[in-house]
Design a protein around this motif. Structure first.
Motif, PDB file in Angstrom:
ATOM      1  N   PRO A  72       0.806  -1.227   0.000  1.00  0.00           N
ATOM      2  CA  PRO A  72       0.000   0.000   0.000  1.00  0.00           C
ATOM      3  C   PRO A  72       0.838   1.276   0.000  1.00  0.00           C
ATOM      4  O   PRO A  72       1.978   1.284   0.460  1.00  0.00           O
ATOM      5  CB  PRO A  72      -0.773  -0.107   1.314  1.00  0.00           C
ATOM      6  CG  PRO A  72       0.150  -0.854   2.213  1.00  0.00           C
ATOM      7  CD  PRO A  72       0.824  -1.869   1.317  1.00  0.00           C
ATOM      8  N   PRO A  73       0.227   2.352  -0.478  1.00  0.00           N
ATOM      9  CA  PRO A  73       0.859   3.659  -0.316  1.00  0.00           C
ATOM     10  C   PRO A  73       0.621   4.165   1.106  1.00  0.00           C
ATOM     11  O   PRO A  73      -0.056   3.504   1.903  1.00  0.00           O
ATOM     12  CB  PRO A  73       0.102   4.530  -1.330  1.00  0.00           C
ATOM     13  CG  PRO A  73      -1.253   3.911  -1.396  1.00  0.00           C
ATOM     14  CD  PRO A  73      -1.031   2.434  -1.213  1.00  0.00           C
ATOM     15  N   SER A  74       1.158   5.327   1.401  1.00  0.00           N
ATOM     16  CA  SER A  74       0.834   6.011   2.660  1.00  0.00           C
ATOM     17  C   SER A  74       0.179   7.330   2.278  1.00  0.00           C
ATOM     18  O   SER A  74       0.416   7.867   1.202  1.00  0.00           O
ATOM     19  CB  SER A  74       2.085   6.254   3.504  1.00  0.00           C
ATOM     20  OG  SER A  74       2.977   7.120   2.826  1.00  0.00           O
ATOM     21  N   LEU A  75      -0.661   7.833   3.167  1.00  0.00           N
ATOM     22  CA  LEU A  75      -1.316   9.120   2.967  1.00  0.00           C
ATOM     23  C   LEU A  75      -1.021   9.962   4.196  1.00  0.00           C
ATOM     24  O   LEU A  75      -1.347   9.561   5.317  1.00  0.00           O
ATOM     25  CB  LEU A  75      -2.823   8.951   2.772  1.00  0.00           C
ATOM     26  CG  LEU A  75      -3.595  10.229   2.470  1.00  0.00           C
ATOM     27  CD1 LEU A  75      -3.298  10.700   1.047  1.00  0.00           C
ATOM     28  CD2 LEU A  75      -5.085  10.017   2.624  1.00  0.00           C
ATOM     29  N   PRO A 100      -0.370  -3.183   5.541  1.00  0.00           N
ATOM     30  CA  PRO A 100       0.156  -4.239   4.659  1.00  0.00           C
ATOM     31  C   PRO A 100      -0.721  -5.496   4.648  1.00  0.00           C
ATOM     32  O   PRO A 100      -1.378  -5.807   5.642  1.00  0.00           O
ATOM     33  CB  PRO A 100       1.529  -4.554   5.250  1.00  0.00           C
ATOM     34  CG  PRO A 100       1.911  -3.317   5.987  1.00  0.00           C
ATOM     35  CD  PRO A 100       0.623  -2.739   6.517  1.00  0.00           C
ATOM     36  N   PRO A 101      -0.697  -6.209   3.531  1.00  0.00           N
ATOM     37  CA  PRO A 101      -1.552  -7.392   3.369  1.00  0.00           C
ATOM     38  C   PRO A 101      -1.011  -8.606   4.111  1.00  0.00           C
ATOM     39  O   PRO A 101      -0.482  -9.529   3.518  1.00  0.00           O
ATOM     40  CB  PRO A 101      -1.542  -7.615   1.856  1.00  0.00           C
ATOM     41  CG  PRO A 101      -0.216  -7.098   1.427  1.00  0.00           C
ATOM     42  CD  PRO A 101       0.076  -5.930   2.342  1.00  0.00           C
ATOM     43  N   GLU A 102      -1.135  -8.588   5.394  1.00  0.00           N
ATOM     44  CA  GLU A 102      -0.671  -9.698   6.227  1.00  0.00           C
ATOM     45  C   GLU A 102      -1.616  -9.808   7.411  1.00  0.00           C
ATOM     46  O   GLU A 102      -2.464  -8.955   7.622  1.00  0.00           O
ATOM     47  CB  GLU A 102       0.760  -9.422   6.695  1.00  0.00           C
ATOM     48  CG  GLU A 102       0.890  -8.104   7.416  1.00  0.00           C
ATOM     49  CD  GLU A 102       2.319  -7.587   7.522  1.00  0.00           C
ATOM     50  OE1 GLU A 102       2.613  -6.967   8.555  1.00  0.00           O
ATOM     51  OE2 GLU A 102       3.111  -7.806   6.603  1.00  0.00           O
ATOM     52  N   GLU A 103      -1.461 -10.842   8.171  1.00  0.00           N
ATOM     53  CA  GLU A 103      -2.300 -11.003   9.353  1.00  0.00           C
ATOM     54  C   GLU A 103      -1.974  -9.909  10.365  1.00  0.00           C
ATOM     55  O   GLU A 103      -0.818  -9.565  10.580  1.00  0.00           O
ATOM     56  CB  GLU A 103      -2.075 -12.377   9.995  1.00  0.00           C
ATOM     57  CG  GLU A 103      -2.661 -13.528   9.200  1.00  0.00           C
ATOM     58  CD  GLU A 103      -4.172 -13.425   9.029  1.00  0.00           C
ATOM     59  OE1 GLU A 103      -4.874 -13.087  10.000  1.00  0.00           O
ATOM     60  OE2 GLU A 103      -4.646 -13.687   7.906  1.00  0.00           O
ATOM     61  N   ASP A 104      -2.994  -9.369  10.974  1.00  0.00           N
ATOM     62  CA  ASP A 104      -2.834  -8.337  11.998  1.00  0.00           C
ATOM     63  C   ASP A 104      -2.343  -8.997  13.278  1.00  0.00           C
ATOM     64  O   ASP A 104      -3.015  -9.879  13.832  1.00  0.00           O
ATOM     65  CB  ASP A 104      -4.177  -7.633  12.228  1.00  0.00           C
ATOM     66  CG  ASP A 104      -4.111  -6.527  13.259  1.00  0.00           C
ATOM     67  OD1 ASP A 104      -2.997  -6.159  13.683  1.00  0.00           O
ATOM     68  OD2 ASP A 104      -5.181  -6.033  13.640  1.00  0.00           O
ATOM     69  N   ARG A 114      -7.515  -5.326   5.154  1.00  0.00           N
ATOM     70  CA  ARG A 114      -6.222  -4.693   4.920  1.00  0.00           C
ATOM     71  C   ARG A 114      -5.960  -4.543   3.422  1.00  0.00           C
ATOM     72  O   ARG A 114      -6.784  -4.904   2.601  1.00  0.00           O
ATOM     73  CB  ARG A 114      -5.135  -5.514   5.609  1.00  0.00           C
ATOM     74  CG  ARG A 114      -5.334  -5.514   7.145  1.00  0.00           C
ATOM     75  CD  ARG A 114      -4.471  -6.531   7.843  1.00  0.00           C
ATOM     76  NE  ARG A 114      -3.077  -6.142   7.898  1.00  0.00           N
ATOM     77  CZ  ARG A 114      -2.534  -5.458   8.902  1.00  0.00           C
ATOM     78  NH1 ARG A 114      -3.252  -5.097   9.930  1.00  0.00           N
ATOM     79  NH2 ARG A 114      -1.259  -5.151   8.867  1.00  0.00           N
ATOM     80  N   TRP A 115      -4.817  -3.992   3.074  1.00  0.00           N
ATOM     81  CA  TRP A 115      -4.477  -3.724   1.683  1.00  0.00           C
ATOM     82  C   TRP A 115      -4.507  -4.986   0.824  1.00  0.00           C
ATOM     83  O   TRP A 115      -4.096  -6.063   1.268  1.00  0.00           O
ATOM     84  CB  TRP A 115      -3.074  -3.119   1.590  1.00  0.00           C
ATOM     85  CG  TRP A 115      -2.687  -2.869   0.171  1.00  0.00           C
ATOM     86  CD1 TRP A 115      -1.877  -3.636  -0.609  1.00  0.00           C
ATOM     87  CD2 TRP A 115      -3.126  -1.793  -0.654  1.00  0.00           C
ATOM     88  NE1 TRP A 115      -1.787  -3.098  -1.870  1.00  0.00           N
ATOM     89  CE2 TRP A 115      -2.550  -1.960  -1.926  1.00  0.00           C
ATOM     90  CE3 TRP A 115      -3.962  -0.700  -0.440  1.00  0.00           C
ATOM     91  CZ2 TRP A 115      -2.770  -1.076  -2.974  1.00  0.00           C
ATOM     92  CZ3 TRP A 115      -4.179   0.180  -1.475  1.00  0.00           C
ATOM     93  CH2 TRP A 115      -3.584  -0.011  -2.722  1.00  0.00           C
ATOM     94  N   GLN A 119      -7.331  -2.728  -4.346  1.00  0.00           N
ATOM     95  CA  GLN A 119      -7.517  -1.343  -3.905  1.00  0.00           C
ATOM     96  C   GLN A 119      -6.825  -0.422  -4.899  1.00  0.00           C
ATOM     97  O   GLN A 119      -5.974  -0.849  -5.674  1.00  0.00           O
ATOM     98  CB  GLN A 119      -6.933  -1.136  -2.509  1.00  0.00           C
ATOM     99  CG  GLN A 119      -7.523  -2.007  -1.445  1.00  0.00           C
ATOM    100  CD  GLN A 119      -8.947  -1.631  -1.090  1.00  0.00           C
ATOM    101  OE1 GLN A 119      -9.504  -0.649  -1.540  1.00  0.00           O
ATOM    102  NE2 GLN A 119      -9.556  -2.454  -0.261  1.00  0.00           N
ATOM    103  N   SER A 120      -7.175   0.838  -4.850  1.00  0.00           N
ATOM    104  CA  SER A 120      -6.588   1.820  -5.757  1.00  0.00           C
ATOM    105  C   SER A 120      -6.536   3.167  -5.052  1.00  0.00           C
ATOM    106  O   SER A 120      -7.148   3.338  -3.986  1.00  0.00           O
ATOM    107  CB  SER A 120      -7.447   1.931  -7.015  1.00  0.00           C
ATOM    108  OG  SER A 120      -8.705   2.513  -6.695  1.00  0.00           O
TER     109      SER A 120
END
Length: 175
Positions: A72-75, A100-104, A114-115, A119-120
């Protein structure tokens, strides 16, 4: 084609789509630096019907990693930084789809929240506008803002609203 050149091509297309979109009212995007597709300048114009932030203009920077869209990006909001439960005092936005696309590790978020590469930038910005209308106080980035919002919702005072209105005025250059 390298990962970052694929990401650059995708970002170029996504920026063009956002700029053409008639559905993204209140969102404006461009490059932060004309030579870098990986850093966008974003302007969020919050509609007047938003209870706490209505009428505000909030500027942010969206930074994409070379591994985008897999990561993911950051904002990050730029001065003045909105007083908001989901925005850290340094301006960084905290929202599940940017994790990030992982387990929390804490077990708070489902992996599906999660990401993911589906997503866009558009979904991120729409979700961000939604957070201005309905802040999440369950897992706050700004604890003070979350506490004041919860207390206001309980009818104890209007301190959260006052701080938000001050942020809106600052965003308009009135303070």
């Amino acid at each position: 084609m390298s990962v970052s050149s694929g990401a650059a091509s995708l970002l170029k297309r996504q920026l063009k789509e956002i700029r053409k979109s008639k559905d993204l009212q209140g969102i404006s995007c461009g490059l932060f630096d004309d030579d870098d597709l990986f850093v966008w300048e974003v302007m969020l114009m919050i509609s007047d019907d938003c209870k706490y932030y209505g009428g505000g203009f909030f500027r942010a920077k969206m930074t994409f990693p070379p591994s985008y869209p897999h990561m993911p990006p950051s904002l990050t909001f730029l001065a003045p930084i909105p007083f908001h439960p989901n925005i850290y005092p340094d301006g960084k936005l905290c929202i599940s789809i940017l994790h990030p696309p992982e387990e929390d590790q804490t077990g708070y978020e489902l992996a599906s929240e999660r990401w993911s590469p589906v997503q866009s930038p558009e979904t991120i910005l729409v979700s961000t506008i939604s957070l201005f209308h309905d802040p999440n106080t369950e897992s706050p980035a700004n604890v003070e803002a979350a506490i004041l919002l919860r207390e206001e919702r309980e009818g104890k005072h209007k301190d959260f609203r006052k701080k938000c209105r001050r942020c809106v005025r600052e965003s308009l250059g009135e303070e």
